[in-house]
Design a protein around this motif. Structure first.
Motif, PDB file in Angstrom:
ATOM      1  N   PHE A   2       0.979  -1.435  -0.001  1.00 46.00           N
ATOM      2  CA  PHE A   2       0.029   0.088  -0.118  1.00 46.00           C
ATOM      3  C   PHE A   2       0.915   1.049  -0.085  1.00 46.00           C
ATOM      4  CE2 PHE A   2      -2.629  -3.341   1.642  1.00 46.00           C
ATOM      5  CZ  PHE A   2      -3.832  -3.114   1.063  1.00 46.00           C
ATOM      6  N   THR A   4      -0.295   5.425  -0.898  1.00 48.04           N
ATOM      7  CA  THR A   4      -0.973   6.493  -0.486  1.00 48.04           C
ATOM      8  C   THR A   4      -2.264   6.467   0.385  1.00 48.04           C
ATOM      9  OG1 THR A   4      -0.430   7.660  -2.684  1.00 48.04           O
ATOM     10  CG2 THR A   4      -1.974   9.062  -1.335  1.00 48.04           C
ATOM     11  N   LEU A   6      -5.863   7.760   1.180  1.00 40.85           N
ATOM     12  CA  LEU A   6      -6.509   8.566   0.681  1.00 40.85           C
ATOM     13  C   LEU A   6      -7.245   9.684   1.564  1.00 40.85           C
ATOM     14  CD1 LEU A   6      -8.462   5.867  -1.585  1.00 40.85           C
ATOM     15  CD2 LEU A   6      -6.594   7.548  -2.208  1.00 40.85           C
ATOM     16  N   HIS A  64      -8.525   5.245   4.755  1.00 42.31           N
ATOM     17  CA  HIS A  64      -8.459   3.991   3.636  1.00 42.31           C
ATOM     18  C   HIS A  64      -7.127   4.123   2.999  1.00 42.31           C
ATOM     19  CE1 HIS A  64      -9.536   2.265  -0.245  1.00 42.31           C
ATOM     20  NE2 HIS A  64     -10.145   1.213   0.714  1.00 42.31           N
ATOM     21  N   LYS A  65      -6.669   2.858   2.997  1.00 37.60           N
ATOM     22  CA  LYS A  65      -5.342   2.756   2.376  1.00 37.60           C
ATOM     23  C   LYS A  65      -5.532   2.252   0.655  1.00 37.60           C
ATOM     24  CE  LYS A  65      -3.082   0.590   6.288  1.00 37.60           C
ATOM     25  NZ  LYS A  65      -2.390  -0.587   6.795  1.00 37.60           N
ATOM     26  N   GLN A  66      -4.795   2.982  -0.010  1.00 39.28           N
ATOM     27  CA  GLN A  66      -5.005   2.623  -1.533  1.00 39.28           C
ATOM     28  C   GLN A  66      -4.008   1.588  -1.942  1.00 39.28           C
ATOM     29  OE1 GLN A  66      -4.436   6.068  -3.870  1.00 39.28           O
ATOM     30  NE2 GLN A  66      -5.082   4.916  -5.949  1.00 39.28           N
ATOM     31  N   LYS A  69      -0.545   0.083  -7.579  1.00 38.63           N
ATOM     32  CA  LYS A  69      -0.911  -0.599  -8.942  1.00 38.63           C
ATOM     33  C   LYS A  69       0.358  -1.331  -9.323  1.00 38.63           C
ATOM     34  CE  LYS A  69      -5.178   1.982  -9.637  1.00 38.63           C
ATOM     35  NZ  LYS A  69      -6.122   2.620 -10.526  1.00 38.63           N
TER      36      LYS A  69
END
Length: 69
Positions: A2, A4, A6, A64-66, A69
């Motif tokens: 993980f 950023t 949010l 919330h963890k993003q 990708k």
């Protein structure tokens, strides 16, 4: 992995918003007594912080963890 984080929201406000959007939501149907327990149980997706508030009480905030990708 993980990266950023949010947004940050007071846990009480998050609970109120969930109730507005989904009045039938209850953390007990997911096996948790309280919303904070549900958030703690999903630490891979959320971070829970206790912050000092006025009057010496602590307020809980959730992020919330993003996923990367």
């Amino acid at each position: 992995m993980f990266t950023t984080l949010l947004f940050v929201q007071c846990l009480g406000l998050l609970g109120a918003n969930i109730t507005k959007l989904r009045p039938e939501f209850d953390p007990r149907t997911h096996g948790f007594k309280k919303l904070s327990d549900l958030i703690k149980g999903h630490s891979h997706a959320f971070e829970l912080q206790a912050r000092s508030a006025s009057g010496g009480a602590a307020a809980l905030y959730v992020r919330h963890k993003q996923p990367v990708k």
